[in-house]
Design a protein around this motif. Structure first.
Motif, short mmCIF file in Angstrom:
data_model
loop_
_atom_site.label_atom_id
_atom_site.label_comp_id
_atom_site.label_asym_id
_atom_site.label_seq_id
_atom_site.Cartn_x
_atom_site.Cartn_y
_atom_site.Cartn_z
N SER A 58 0.81 -1.23 0.00
CA SER A 58 0.00 0.00 0.00
C SER A 58 0.84 1.27 0.00
O SER A 58 0.47 2.26 -0.65
N ASP A 59 1.96 1.28 0.69
CA ASP A 59 2.82 2.48 0.69
C ASP A 59 3.35 2.77 -0.71
O ASP A 59 3.39 3.93 -1.14
N PHE A 60 3.74 1.73 -1.41
CA PHE A 60 4.24 1.90 -2.79
C PHE A 60 3.15 2.43 -3.70
O PHE A 60 3.36 3.37 -4.46
N TRP A 61 1.96 1.80 -3.64
CA TRP A 61 0.85 2.24 -4.50
C TRP A 61 0.49 3.69 -4.22
O TRP A 61 0.23 4.45 -5.15
N THR A 62 0.49 4.06 -2.95
CA THR A 62 0.16 5.44 -2.58
C THR A 62 1.18 6.41 -3.16
O THR A 62 0.81 7.45 -3.72
N LEU A 63 2.43 6.08 -3.05
CA LEU A 63 3.50 6.94 -3.57
C LEU A 63 3.43 7.08 -5.09
O LEU A 63 3.55 8.17 -5.63
N ILE A 64 3.21 5.97 -5.78
CA ILE A 64 3.27 5.95 -7.24
C ILE A 64 1.95 6.36 -7.91
O ILE A 64 1.96 7.06 -8.92
N PHE A 65 0.82 5.94 -7.37
CA PHE A 65 -0.46 6.10 -8.07
C PHE A 65 -1.43 7.10 -7.47
O PHE A 65 -2.51 7.30 -8.02
N SER A 66 -1.13 7.71 -6.34
CA SER A 66 -2.13 8.50 -5.62
C SER A 66 -1.74 9.96 -5.46
O SER A 66 -0.58 10.30 -5.30
N THR A 67 -2.77 10.82 -5.48
CA THR A 67 -2.58 12.23 -5.13
C THR A 67 -3.40 12.56 -3.89
O THR A 67 -3.65 13.73 -3.60
#
Length: 133
Positions: A58-67
């Motif tokens: 989840s930390d990776f997805w948040t960093l890469i895919f989320s604003t």
């Protein structure tokens, strides 16, 4: 030490996954139910890996895919569902939008349902149902 153990665990996971696939292929070809059994089993595995990846990374997805907005990492929810919710909410980064459109293009069976990620959105009751299995 924990970092090394997590890498070893992932390597072992991949090895076991490959061995399991070969075993399944051998057993089901012998029983002549190969395509029917393999297709259902592959979908079930893909779904569970999708849920696991959303939770574990989840930390990776948040960093890469989320604003901002809806958070990745809810256990029991697929990554596709989370991306669909974030698309509706307009909180995907440019790389998140890129992934969204790649999944949209690949899963042409869902084009009439506004694409893979929108069609994959899981309601709270569906997530709770998955967790009860």
């Amino acid at each position: 030490m924990g970092f090394l153990l997590s890498i070893i665990a992932l390597i072992l996971f991949v090895i076991i996954y490959i061995l399991d696939e070969l075993t399944s292929l051998f057993i089901n070809v012998r029983k002549r139910k190969w395509f029917k059994v393999i297709s259902k089993r592959k979908f079930t595995k893909a779904f569970k890996i999708d849920v696991f990846a959303n939770y574990l990374f989840s930390d990776f997805w948040t960093l890469i895919f989320s604003t901002g907005g809806y958070a990745f990492g809810r256990f029991g929810e697929t990554l596709s569902s989370c991306i669909g919710k974030k698309k509706i909410e307009k909180t995907l980064s440019w790389s998140g939008l890129l992934l969204y459109y790649i999944l949209y293009a690949i899963d042409f069976s869902q084009w009439k349902n506004k694409g893979h990620c929108i069609a994959s959105i899981m309601l709270d009751r569906e997530i709770e149902e998955f967790l009860k299995r």
